[in-house]
Design a protein around this motif. Structure first.
Motif, PDB file in Angstrom:
ATOM      1  N   GLU A  35       0.808  -1.216   0.000  1.00  0.00           N
ATOM      2  CA  GLU A  35       0.000   0.000   0.000  1.00  0.00           C
ATOM      3  C   GLU A  35       0.846   1.274   0.000  1.00  0.00           C
ATOM      4  OE1 GLU A  35      -2.358  -0.552   3.482  1.00  0.00           O
ATOM      5  OE2 GLU A  35      -3.821  -1.861   2.483  1.00  0.00           O
ATOM      6  N   LEU A  36       2.171   1.141   0.167  1.00  0.00           N
ATOM      7  CA  LEU A  36       3.023   2.326   0.213  1.00  0.00           C
ATOM      8  C   LEU A  36       3.027   3.040  -1.132  1.00  0.00           C
ATOM      9  CD1 LEU A  36       6.170   1.089   2.195  1.00  0.00           C
ATOM     10  CD2 LEU A  36       4.392   2.631   2.993  1.00  0.00           C
ATOM     11  N   PRO A  37       2.913   4.363  -1.149  1.00  0.00           N
ATOM     12  CA  PRO A  37       2.964   5.094  -2.420  1.00  0.00           C
ATOM     13  C   PRO A  37       4.355   5.076  -3.027  1.00  0.00           C
ATOM     14  CG  PRO A  37       2.852   6.612  -0.562  1.00  0.00           C
ATOM     15  CD  PRO A  37       2.634   5.237  -0.008  1.00  0.00           C
ATOM     16  N   VAL A  38       5.393   4.940  -2.193  1.00  0.00           N
ATOM     17  CA  VAL A  38       6.776   4.866  -2.669  1.00  0.00           C
ATOM     18  C   VAL A  38       7.357   3.545  -2.204  1.00  0.00           C
ATOM     19  CG1 VAL A  38       9.072   5.906  -2.561  1.00  0.00           C
ATOM     20  CG2 VAL A  38       7.032   7.359  -2.588  1.00  0.00           C
ATOM     21  N   PRO A  39       7.936   2.746  -3.107  1.00  0.00           N
ATOM     22  CA  PRO A  39       8.493   1.451  -2.702  1.00  0.00           C
ATOM     23  C   PRO A  39       9.526   1.604  -1.595  1.00  0.00           C
ATOM     24  CG  PRO A  39       8.438   1.646  -5.086  1.00  0.00           C
ATOM     25  CD  PRO A  39       8.105   3.002  -4.559  1.00  0.00           C
TER      26      PRO A  39
END
Length: 667
Positions: A35-39
């Motif tokens: 769910e993280l917008p940035v890996p």
């Protein structure tokens, strides 16, 4: 995942202990990573000394006669129900659904949703759950299985920890560590030391300290065929030991035409003599009639009621701590009484009549009305009231002239309880009421956790008086297990000595002595004594080098409750942690933002942490706890604690970690 920017700073996490609690953290970590917008680059070490993905209690090499005490339809490890797609973190099958699918695809034994699985089978489900996590980690995440024992945890100057392993000199390194180490093994207390010393001086005499039955040495070399073995405690573990020494020795049960069981001995089993404080083996769970997501909705013992009691206490005394007997127990008993009487009316007069009675009864109790008059009007006054103390201690004040008289009384009590259990946990008034004890645990936790009770009340009212009764009445084994015990008592294989059982040493006989002061002629001797009580967490007595080292180094501390207003203090024996996300508190009382503890090590700070699963369709505390830890694991550390060097160790991995990488067990 959205976005193309990759976090340049990798993060290393170690989860020590991969039973249900550790696996639940891994699953919520996998969900949040996706769910993280940035890996986020991440390496996770999943460390377990016995079996990665199952842990010691649920390991998959144990015998299949050890049974769970929750029906398979009410057990899940996934934090979300199946959604039509493949099983993955956040959406997957309950234990019952997984077993049904395995029966269809692999021809394994099917079980209905209201059946009970073996602990072996649950361990296999846990392993499947673990594989699902590994196979669904996002790109840039590694999960490394480390089958090894962590013996020490040492803070690094640049931040994070070195994890010393039993197998070799090269440690693992981690920025953050989660302790989900499960059931402890403790140094013997005074009674246990006396028993061990007595046995050590006498060949063929053995005392087995309390542990999981799968870890006890119950083989014929220790417990010979035909010998007498004493069993201390008659809770859930007693049934495990009983089955290991009967079914596990080749015995069998035959179902008779009337539905009762008869035991067919193999000749290889010993004779079992058991005893406990109550003299009553833990009663059976009621026949399940509830959907997995069902939970009793509290009317009296509510969060709001607990909060009002706190405000009242603070206004009256200057301390918000509660008295369990005065502030909590009366509301809890009202909750049980309400379900008990309503079930009686429903069984007699139908659903609509039951609902109308429930409305009037709740109104009477909430407004201080006359509930006794309502019971008389409903024709319930001739029925026995619900009495937890009488149910849990049915032989209090009784004296029996000989063991035969007590045996007859015990069998009568057990058969009556089985009849109540057969009625079900919705239709049967008794088991419906007792099932509420499970459903309102969360509200009880709000009252007692983190020093919520006065120290003296917690020690005397809650721990000493309420918990033994609650444990006996709320968490019994399946009905068939109690029927097996009845058959074993009838066959003379098992004898219960009576209430207030005393276990001691007999120098003249060179054996252990077991007797009940309430049963004439009950004294028996046994050359083997098995303690069937599960060890309670006690940080100061924990034999784990890891835990004892953390305590000695001041990295963790014991939870101590002090109430200056009342001049009371309680040393709990539990690991001190913050509220969610459960950072440990060091010797100075400061939270360590990179070290967490969850589950059984924190018992006494929090209550009933031995829960080993979630429930389908319910966002349980088990799942919420894991999610809180996972969320904080992915949050940045305070600036002064950020490591100055890359967290991923370029040096060689030790033992199972190297094997895991070589075998490609990373995602």
């Amino acid at each position: 995942m959205n976005g193309s920017q990759v976090d340049p700073q990798p993060l290393t996490v170690a989860v020590i202990g991969t039973g249900p609690r550790g696996l639940s953290v891994l699953e919520r970590l996998a969900v949040r990573l996706r769910e993280l917008p940035v890996p986020r680059r991440l390496r996770v070490y999943a460390v377990d000394a016995v079996e990665v993905g199952a842990g010691r209690i649920w390991r998959t090499d144990q015998q299949d006669w050890f049974t769970m005490n929750t029906v398979v339809g009410q057990v899940t490890m996934y934090s979300g129900d199946p959604d039509g797609g493949p099983a993955r973190p956040g959406a997957g099958p309950s234990l019952g659904q997984w077993i049904a699918e395995r029966a269809r695809t692999h021809g394994e034994e099917p079980l209905g949703p209201n059946d009970y699985a073996s602990r072996l089978r649950y361990g296999q489900y846990l392993r499947s759950f673990h594989r699902t996590i590994v196979e669904n980690l996002p790109e840039g995440t590694e999960l490394v299985e480390v089958r090894d024992r962590v013996t020490a945890l040492r803070p690094r100057p640049e931040g994070g920890y070195e994890l010393a392993l039993e197998s070799g000199p090269v440690p693992l390194t981690a920025d953050k560590v989660v302790l989900t180490t499960g059931h402890p093994r403790n140094e013997p207390d005074r009674f246990e030391r006396e028993m061990l010393d007595f046995a050590a001086d006498r060949p063929g005499v053995h005392y087995l300290c309390g542990d999981s039955a799968a870890d006890l040495d119950l083989g014929p070399d220790t417990v010979p065929a035909g010998a007498t073995v004493g069993i201390l405690g008659m809770g859930l573990s007693f049934y495990d030991v009983m089955v290991a020494l009967t079914l596990g020795r080749g015995g069998a049960f035959t179902t008779l035409p009337d539905g009762t069981l008869r035991y067919e001995p193999s000749g290889a089993e010993p004779r079992i003599v058991a005893g406990s404080r109550s003299g009553l083996p833990i009663p059976a769970r009621g026949r399940n009639q509830k959907e997995p997501h069902h939970s009793h909705r509290a009317i009296f013992l509510t969060t709001q009621a607990v909060e009002l009691a706190r405000k009242r206490r603070e206004a009256e005394t200057g301390s918000s701590r509660l008295d369990f007997d005065e502030d909590v127990l009366p509301l809890l008993l009202q909750e049980l009484d309400h379900v008990y009487w309503t079930a009686h009316v429903t069984a007699r007069d139908g659903k609509e009549a039951g609902e109308e009675f429930a409305r009037r009864h709740a109104e009477a109790l909430l407004t201080g009305g006359d509930s006794d008059t309502l019971l008389r009007e409903a024709g319930l006054d001739a029925l026995p009231a619900l009495d937890l103390q009488r149910l849990a201690r049915p032989f209090t004040g009784r004296h029996f002239p000989d063991p035969q008289a007590f045996r007859a009384e015990l069998l009568d009590v057990m058969r009556q309880d089985l009849a109540e259990a057969d009625l079900g946990n919705s239709d049967g008034p008794l088991k419906a009421a007792l099932d509420v004890l499970r459903d309102i645990r969360n509200v009880v936790r709000e009252a007692v956790d983190y020093g919520g009770l006065l120290p003296a009340s917690h020690q005397d009212a809650f721990l000493r008086r309420f918990l033994p009764v609650n444990a006996l009445l709320s968490a019994g084994p399946p009905r068939y297990r109690v029927r097996q015990l009845v058959a074993l008592v009838e066959a003379g294989i098992v004898e219960v000595v009576g209430p207030a059982a005393v276990f001691a040493t007999d120098e003249d006989e060179g054996a252990f002595r077991i007797e009940s002061p309430q049963v004439e002629g009950s004294a028996r001797t046994a050359r083997v004594l098995v303690d069937a009580r599960i060890p309670t967490p006690d940080l100061a007595r924990d034999t784990s080098p890891l835990m004892s080292g953390l305590l000695a180094d001041g990295l963790v501390s014991e939870y101590v409750v002090e109430d200056e207003v009342h001049g009371q203090r309680r040393e709990s024996g539990g690991l001190a942690v913050t509220r969610a996300p459960f950072h440990v508190l060091d010797a100075a009382g400061r939270p360590r933002p990179d070290l967490y503890a969850l589950g059984i090590p924190t018992e006494h700070t929090r209550w009933f942490t031995q829960v080993g699963s979630s429930r389908p369709g319910v966002r349980t505390l088990f799942s919420r706890d894991a999610d809180a830890v996972a969320a904080d694991l992915l949050a940045p550390l305070p600036q002064d604690l950020l490591p100055q060097e890359p967290a991923l160790d370029a040096g060689p991995l030790v033992g199972a970690a190297a094997g895991a990488l070589a075998a490609g067990r990373t995602a």
